[in-house]
Write an enzyme that holds these catalytic residues in place. Structure first.
Site, mmCIF file in Angstrom:
data_model
loop_
_atom_site.group_PDB
_atom_site.id
_atom_site.type_symbol
_atom_site.label_atom_id
_atom_site.label_comp_id
_atom_site.label_asym_id
_atom_site.label_seq_id
_atom_site.Cartn_x
_atom_site.Cartn_y
_atom_site.Cartn_z
ATOM 1 N N CYS A 1 0.823 -1.211 0.000
ATOM 2 C CA CYS A 1 0.000 0.000 0.000
ATOM 3 C C CYS A 1 0.862 1.268 0.000
ATOM 4 O O CYS A 1 1.467 1.577 -1.022
ATOM 5 C CB CYS A 1 -0.999 -0.053 1.150
ATOM 6 S SG CYS A 1 -2.435 0.985 0.819
ATOM 7 N N HIS B 1 -3.148 -5.270 1.750
ATOM 8 C CA HIS B 1 -2.511 -5.499 3.051
ATOM 9 C C HIS B 1 -2.613 -6.955 3.469
ATOM 10 O O HIS B 1 -3.485 -7.297 4.277
ATOM 11 C CB HIS B 1 -3.226 -4.670 4.123
ATOM 12 C CG HIS B 1 -3.051 -3.200 3.997
ATOM 13 N ND1 HIS B 1 -2.068 -2.501 4.668
ATOM 14 C CD2 HIS B 1 -3.731 -2.282 3.277
ATOM 15 C CE1 HIS B 1 -2.151 -1.221 4.376
ATOM 16 N NE2 HIS B 1 -3.157 -1.055 3.527
ATOM 17 N N GLU C 1 -0.864 -8.472 5.493
ATOM 18 C CA GLU C 1 -0.488 -8.599 6.916
ATOM 19 C C GLU C 1 -1.710 -8.519 7.826
ATOM 20 O O GLU C 1 -1.616 -8.788 9.020
ATOM 21 C CB GLU C 1 0.549 -7.523 7.293
ATOM 22 C CG GLU C 1 0.030 -6.091 7.430
ATOM 23 C CD GLU C 1 -0.189 -5.365 6.097
ATOM 24 O OE1 GLU C 1 -0.090 -6.000 5.028
ATOM 25 O OE2 GLU C 1 -0.495 -4.150 6.139
HETATM 26 N N1 LIG Z 1 -3.363 1.843 3.521
HETATM 27 C C1 LIG Z 1 -2.453 2.608 2.996
HETATM 28 O O1 LIG Z 1 -1.256 2.369 3.111
HETATM 29 C C2 LIG Z 1 -2.978 3.825 2.311
HETATM 30 C C3 LIG Z 1 -1.961 4.573 1.496
HETATM 31 C C4 LIG Z 1 -2.275 6.042 1.501
HETATM 32 N N2 LIG Z 1 -3.487 6.328 0.787
HETATM 33 C C5 LIG Z 1 -1.091 6.807 0.934
HETATM 34 O O2 LIG Z 1 -1.209 7.526 0.014
HETATM 35 O O3 LIG Z 1 -0.010 6.677 1.432
#
Ligand SMILES: NC(=O)CC[C@H](N)C(=O)O
Length: 196
Positions: A82, A176, A178
């Site tokens: 992410c 994610h 995890e």
């Molecule tokens: N769950 C996340 O890691 C979201 C990422 C977040 N939207 C970002 O731009 O960093």
């Protein structure tokens, strides 16, 4: 590598503990990384989910941005989930003014592509050769485009957006793993680490 590899989790911000647990479930050792000396000690690195703008600012404040870039450039196996995927992208769309990444994967990643926080969702998808995994997307990015050396490991359904990629020793997912208690994505990464 005969002993279990030591995998650092960048611990400036984000869901560090969950990654450490998944790394251990996948048979490796986990260590939080906040300092340069800790970065130097690890065989591989995980960039957790969280907020990429905050991660970038804290990495700058902790004098870790350049050391991280250098180790990644030198071939440190690194997995970003992410916000971590955003950090591994050579180019991003939807970043805040001046937002920098660490880079390493020849791709364009669009921040918050799947919508706002309320648009977070879960879906099953095929991940590499590991079969179907439950993917949790939280204000997630997607991969807008990739260079010729980037391998697609997973797509969101429906829509077919690219959400998992690999380029050499670098792995990134929009989602994610995890958070699901299923360590197969981390196992895939640990297998990669053992290859390098
Ligand atoms: N769950 C996340 O890691 C979201 C990422 C977040 N939207 C970002 O731009 O960093």
């Amino acid at each position: 590598m005969t002993t279990a590899p030591l995998i650092g989790v960048l611990a400036l911000q984000g869901d560090v503990r969950e990654h450490a647990r998944a790394i251990e479930a996948a048979g490796a050792r986990a260590m939080a990384v906040r300092r340069r000396s800790e970065l130097d000690a690890v065989d591989a690195l995980v960039l957790p989910g969280g907020e990429s703008t905050t991660m970038w600012k804290l990495a700058t404040a902790f004098d870790l941005l350049e050391p991280l870039r250098l180790r990644i450039k030198d071939g440190l196996p690194t997995y970003g989930s992410c916000a971590g995927m955003i950090m591994l992208a050579d180019r991003i769309e939807g970043g805040v003014d001046g937002q920098e990444t660490l880079g390493g994967i020849d791709m364009v990643v669009r921040r918050n592509a799947f919508g706002r926080q309320v648009d977070s969702f879960e879906a099953d998808l095929d991940f590499a050769a590991k079969g179907r995994v439950r993917a949790v997307f939280i204000r997630a990015p997607w991969v807008e485009s990739i260079g010729p050396d980037v391998e697609v490991l997973g797509r969101a359904e429906p829509g077919g957006r690219i959400v998992a990629v690999r380029q050499g020793p670098l792995l990134a997912t929009s989602f994610h793993p995890e958070l699901t208690g299923d360590a197969r994505v981390h196992s895939y990464f640990v297998e990669m680490v053992r290859e390098f």
